[in-house]
Design a protein around this motif. Structure first.
Motif, PDB file in Angstrom:
ATOM      1  N   LEU A 107       0.830  -1.206   0.000  1.00 42.59           N
ATOM      2  CA  LEU A 107       0.000   0.000   0.000  1.00 42.59           C
ATOM      3  C   LEU A 107       0.862   1.252   0.000  1.00 42.59           C
ATOM      4  N   ALA A 108       2.011   1.207   0.650  1.00 42.35           N
ATOM      5  CA  ALA A 108       2.903   2.374   0.672  1.00 42.35           C
ATOM      6  C   ALA A 108       3.403   2.709  -0.725  1.00 42.35           C
ATOM      7  N   GLY A 109       3.821   1.694  -1.481  1.00 41.32           N
ATOM      8  CA  GLY A 109       4.291   1.936  -2.843  1.00 41.32           C
ATOM      9  C   GLY A 109       3.188   2.436  -3.753  1.00 41.32           C
ATOM     10  N   SER A 110       1.997   1.869  -3.644  1.00 38.41           N
ATOM     11  CA  SER A 110       0.884   2.304  -4.495  1.00 38.41           C
ATOM     12  C   SER A 110       0.452   3.731  -4.157  1.00 38.41           C
ATOM     13  N   PHE A 111       0.466   4.074  -2.866  1.00 41.57           N
ATOM     14  CA  PHE A 111       0.095   5.437  -2.486  1.00 41.57           C
ATOM     15  C   PHE A 111       1.130   6.440  -2.982  1.00 41.57           C
ATOM     16  N   ALA A 112       2.408   6.060  -2.943  1.00 39.82           N
ATOM     17  CA  ALA A 112       3.444   6.935  -3.489  1.00 39.82           C
ATOM     18  C   ALA A 112       3.263   7.131  -4.993  1.00 39.82           C
ATOM     19  N   ALA A 113       2.934   6.050  -5.708  1.00 36.35           N
ATOM     20  CA  ALA A 113       2.680   6.174  -7.148  1.00 36.35           C
ATOM     21  C   ALA A 113       1.481   7.077  -7.418  1.00 36.35           C
ATOM     22  N   PHE A 114       0.454   6.986  -6.593  1.00 39.20           N
ATOM     23  CA  PHE A 114      -0.723   7.836  -6.762  1.00 39.20           C
ATOM     24  C   PHE A 114      -0.372   9.317  -6.579  1.00 39.20           C
ATOM     25  N   LEU A 115       0.363   9.625  -5.533  1.00 34.78           N
ATOM     26  CA  LEU A 115       0.726  11.028  -5.281  1.00 34.78           C
ATOM     27  C   LEU A 115       1.614  11.578  -6.393  1.00 34.78           C
ATOM     28  N   VAL A 116       2.589  10.801  -6.826  1.00 34.33           N
ATOM     29  CA  VAL A 116       3.473  11.268  -7.901  1.00 34.33           C
ATOM     30  C   VAL A 116       2.689  11.413  -9.199  1.00 34.33           C
ATOM     31  N   GLY A 117       1.732  10.529  -9.452  1.00 31.49           N
ATOM     32  CA  GLY A 117       0.912  10.640 -10.652  1.00 31.49           C
ATOM     33  C   GLY A 117       0.050  11.883 -10.649  1.00 31.49           C
ATOM     34  N   VAL A 118      -0.537  12.207  -9.502  1.00 27.03           N
ATOM     35  CA  VAL A 118      -1.348  13.426  -9.400  1.00 27.03           C
ATOM     36  C   VAL A 118      -0.473  14.659  -9.622  1.00 27.03           C
ATOM     37  N   ALA A 119       0.706  14.663  -8.997  1.00 25.91           N
ATOM     38  CA  ALA A 119       1.597  15.815  -9.141  1.00 25.91           C
ATOM     39  C   ALA A 119       2.103  15.954 -10.573  1.00 25.91           C
ATOM     40  N   THR A 120       2.409  14.842 -11.227  1.00 25.54           N
ATOM     41  CA  THR A 120       2.916  14.902 -12.603  1.00 25.54           C
ATOM     42  C   THR A 120       1.867  15.423 -13.563  1.00 25.54           C
ATOM     43  N   ALA A 121       0.648  14.896 -13.480  1.00 20.07           N
ATOM     44  CA  ALA A 121      -0.416  15.351 -14.378  1.00 20.07           C
ATOM     45  C   ALA A 121      -0.788  16.802 -14.112  1.00 20.07           C
ATOM     46  N   GLY A 122      -0.883  17.198 -12.848  1.00 23.27           N
ATOM     47  CA  GLY A 122      -1.199  18.588 -12.543  1.00 23.27           C
ATOM     48  C   GLY A 122      -0.108  19.542 -12.997  1.00 23.27           C
ATOM     49  N   TRP A 123       1.162  19.114 -12.848  1.00 14.57           N
ATOM     50  CA  TRP A 123       2.274  19.968 -13.296  1.00 14.57           C
ATOM     51  C   TRP A 123       2.288  20.109 -14.816  1.00 14.57           C
ATOM     52  N   PHE A 124       1.982  19.030 -15.549  1.00 15.03           N
ATOM     53  CA  PHE A 124       2.038  19.111 -17.007  1.00 15.03           C
ATOM     54  C   PHE A 124       0.884  19.931 -17.569  1.00 15.03           C
ATOM     55  N   TRP A 125      -0.361  19.599 -17.215  1.00 10.71           N
ATOM     56  CA  TRP A 125      -1.518  20.288 -17.793  1.00 10.71           C
ATOM     57  C   TRP A 125      -1.781  21.646 -17.143  1.00 10.71           C
ATOM     58  N   GLY A 126      -1.339  21.812 -15.903  1.00 12.56           N
ATOM     59  CA  GLY A 126      -1.615  23.069 -15.217  1.00 12.56           C
ATOM     60  C   GLY A 126      -0.506  24.085 -15.295  1.00 12.56           C
ATOM     61  N   TRP A 127       0.730  23.658 -15.559  1.00 12.41           N
ATOM     62  CA  TRP A 127       1.830  24.623 -15.561  1.00 12.41           C
ATOM     63  C   TRP A 127       2.685  24.546 -16.824  1.00 12.41           C
ATOM     64  N   LEU A 128       3.158  23.320 -17.205  1.00  9.60           N
ATOM     65  CA  LEU A 128       4.113  23.205 -18.319  1.00  9.60           C
ATOM     66  C   LEU A 128       3.462  23.522 -19.655  1.00  9.60           C
TER      67      LEU A 128
END
Length: 396
Positions: free
Chosen positions: A285-306
């Motif tokens: 669960l720790a690894g999956s939760f880390a993947a979820f947080l990084v995925g949210v941050a990556t998508a938000g950074w790309f579509w919202g800023w980059l």
């Protein structure tokens, strides 16, 4: 008869002990005559032997063997052998009894092993799953020489492999901001995939090529890949599929999710996975939760800023974005809920937030799912691309 009036004194009677001691037996072999010996004298004669004599105690596990429960004398039967404990001094009888009870209690907690009819020892069968049983390392140790030299740096934490994994995401970022279109990248990926896959096939056919291959690239491999396909083959194949078949923004985000979410899941799963429940073998669960947080941050950074800051590039008319900054409910759902078109439409930060949450969910799910045993370097970008594309197809 007397000599000059003195009476004759008879000789003392010969006294023989009914149960001669070992010292008396040894002396009897040298001298056949055994003089009178009292008990105190026999004890003084055996002073050196008494301290070395030790009692032999027998501990019979009567509970485990019903045939030994009945009272009987010491048996020398070869069929039922008794457990003979170590030699113990006679003075330590009380302490040995307490120690014996502790040992018997420990033995009672251990379940007896049953034979399965094979030469190998039986493997324990555990009902359900235990989150502490999964291995912290994805592969065994001993096949690749460099893994034996750097057990922590290369084998356990896979630092060189993770560095290569993460660097692909930054390479995609550099290609995007430089205006490189996805149609220009796919031929290059296929040009790398064909020779690398061919070499990987040949090294399994010829042991000499495999040894040279492992010697050069062993730091970037897992030992499970020694006799299997290299993960680079699936990495290139997954990146080629999403860049060739999906829209530009979906493809770029999918490759970034592969690069960064998979690394985050592996890193945090190994560090904190032992404290969280296990989802499946090797996935916590720790690894999956880390993947979820990084995925949210990556998508938000790309579509919202980059993407808004870099703007459009030459050739974007042939490779348009699928996400236009607006999410709307399907017409059928809006009619069922009684919402107008404006009420069922969101835009701006809310739309970016919803798409980012969905991207993180698809990244974590694609990292956990086991699809026909395929390598996750192939399943993560493909499943993430399908999930994001489907979400935008319905709500975009």
């Amino acid at each position: 008869m007397s000599v000059r009036g003195k009476p004759i004194i008879p000789a003392p009677p010969r006294v023989i002990s009914p149960s001669p001691t070992p010292s008396e037996t040894q002396e009897a072999s040298e001298d056949s005559y055994l003089g009178p010996v009292t008990r105190s004298a026999a004890r003084r004669r055996q002073t050196g032997n008494v301290s070395s004599q030790q009692t032999l105690r027998e501990s019979v596990d009567e509970d485990s063997d019903p045939e030994l429960r009945r009272a009987r004398t010491r048996s020398r039967s070869p069929i039922k052998t008794r457990k003979v404990s170590g030699l113990t001094a006679a003075k330590s009888g009380r302490t040995s009894k307490s120690t014996q009870n502790e040992v018997e209690n420990k033995d009672a907690d251990v379940a007896p092993e049953t034979s399965n009819g094979h030469l190998a020892p039986p493997t324990p069968t555990i009902s359900g799953w235990d989150w502490r049983t999964f291995s912290r390392s994805p592969s065994p140790l001993g096949l690749i020489p460099i893994h034996r030299r750097f057990k922590t740096f290369i084998h356990k934490h896979e630092v060189p492999r993770k560095v290569l994994h993460v660097s692909i995401g930054f390479l995609v970022y550099w290609l995007y901001v430089s205006g490189t279109q996805t149609s220009s990248v796919t031929p290059f990926l296929m040009g790398l995939l064909i020779p690398i896959a061919s070499t990987d096939y040949l090294r399994h056919k010829y042991a000499s090529i495999n040894r040279f291959y492992v010697k050069c690239l062993g730091a970037l491999m897992r030992e499970s890949e020694y006799a299997g396909w290299n993960g680079v083959v699936f990495y290139l194949l997954g990146a080629w599929i999403v860049l060739y078949f999906f829209p530009k923004d979906v493809a770029v985000v999918s490759v970034m999710l592969l690069s960064w979410c998979d690394t985050a899941a592996s890193t945090f799963g190994r560090l904190y996975g032992r404290y969280t429940p296990r989802i499946r073998r090797g996935k916590s669960l720790a690894g999956s939760f880390a993947a979820f947080l990084v995925g949210v941050a990556t998508a938000g950074w790309f579509w919202g800023w980059l993407a808004p800051r870099t703007g459009s590039f030459p050739g974007d008319e042939y490779h348009p974005f699928m996400f236009r900054g607006i999410l709307r409910l399907p017409g059928l759902v809006s009619n069922i809920l009684g919402l107008s078109e404006s009420q069922g439409t969101v835009s701006g930060p809310i739309a970016i937030g919803l798409l980012s949450l969905w991207s993180g969910f698809t990244a974590a799910g694609s990292e956990v799912i086991d699809l026909f045993g395929w390598d996750d370097n192939l399943t993560i970008p493909v499943l993430s691309g399908i999930g994001i594309w489907g979400f935008l197809k319905v709500f975009g």
